[in-house]
Design a protein around this motif. Structure first.
Motif, mmCIF file in Angstrom:
data_model
loop_
_atom_site.group_PDB
_atom_site.id
_atom_site.type_symbol
_atom_site.label_atom_id
_atom_site.label_comp_id
_atom_site.label_asym_id
_atom_site.label_seq_id
_atom_site.Cartn_x
_atom_site.Cartn_y
_atom_site.Cartn_z
ATOM 1 N N LEU A 218 0.822 -1.209 0.000
ATOM 2 C CA LEU A 218 0.000 0.000 0.000
ATOM 3 C C LEU A 218 0.856 1.259 0.000
ATOM 4 O O LEU A 218 0.552 2.231 -0.691
ATOM 5 N N VAL A 219 1.940 1.256 0.745
ATOM 6 C CA VAL A 219 2.845 2.403 0.771
ATOM 7 C C VAL A 219 3.513 2.588 -0.590
ATOM 8 O O VAL A 219 3.622 3.701 -1.107
ATOM 9 N N ALA B 34 0.951 3.982 -3.071
ATOM 10 C CA ALA B 34 0.694 5.395 -2.801
ATOM 11 C C ALA B 34 1.836 6.261 -3.336
ATOM 12 O O ALA B 34 1.607 7.321 -3.928
ATOM 13 N N LEU C 181 1.485 6.484 -7.140
ATOM 14 C CA LEU C 181 0.386 7.369 -7.531
ATOM 15 C C LEU C 181 0.759 8.839 -7.371
ATOM 16 O O LEU C 181 0.414 9.671 -8.212
ATOM 17 N N ILE C 182 1.471 9.169 -6.320
ATOM 18 C CA ILE C 182 1.927 10.548 -6.122
ATOM 19 C C ILE C 182 2.908 10.945 -7.209
ATOM 20 O O ILE C 182 2.843 12.044 -7.754
#
Length: 107
Positions: free
Chosen positions: A24-25, A28, A31-32
């Motif tokens: 998940l990290v 994320a 995506l950033i």
């Protein structure tokens, strides 16, 4: 009570939960990165031009117009062609540039 502590340490589902947290990290962060990159961002409606290694033989120009991305690579050769002088550019003391077109009179 010591028996309960040992079962938690050997529980394989806890390592799976930790792996999911790591993924998940990573997702994320990706995506950033995509959201901040103007060339990769699907949300950007603006036309973007990126110049890498400006003035060097390895210079590249990447243009994004709508959905289309074009990439131009410098060949390192000096350009030539037919044309005529169109005016003069001056750099002012404050760093700005002023272009003065020629009127064509006096040629």
């Amino acid at each position: 009570m010591k028996f309960l502590d040992e079962t938690e340490a050997d529980d394989p589902i806890l390592s799976v939960v930790n792996l999911i947290d790591v993924f998940l990290v990573v997702i994320a962060a990706l995506l950033i990165t995509v959201a901040k990159n103007p060339l990769l961002s699907p949300f950007s409606k603006q036309d973007v031009t990126v110049i890498t290694d400006a003035g060097k033989p390895s210079m590249e120009v990447i243009q994004k117009r709508g959905e289309k991305i074009e990439k131009y690579k410098a060949s390192g050769e000096i350009g030539e062609g037919d044309g005529e002088k169109a005016g003069v550019a001056y750099r002012m003391k404050d760093g700005s540039m002023v272009y003065v077109p020629e009127t064509g009179e006096g040629h």
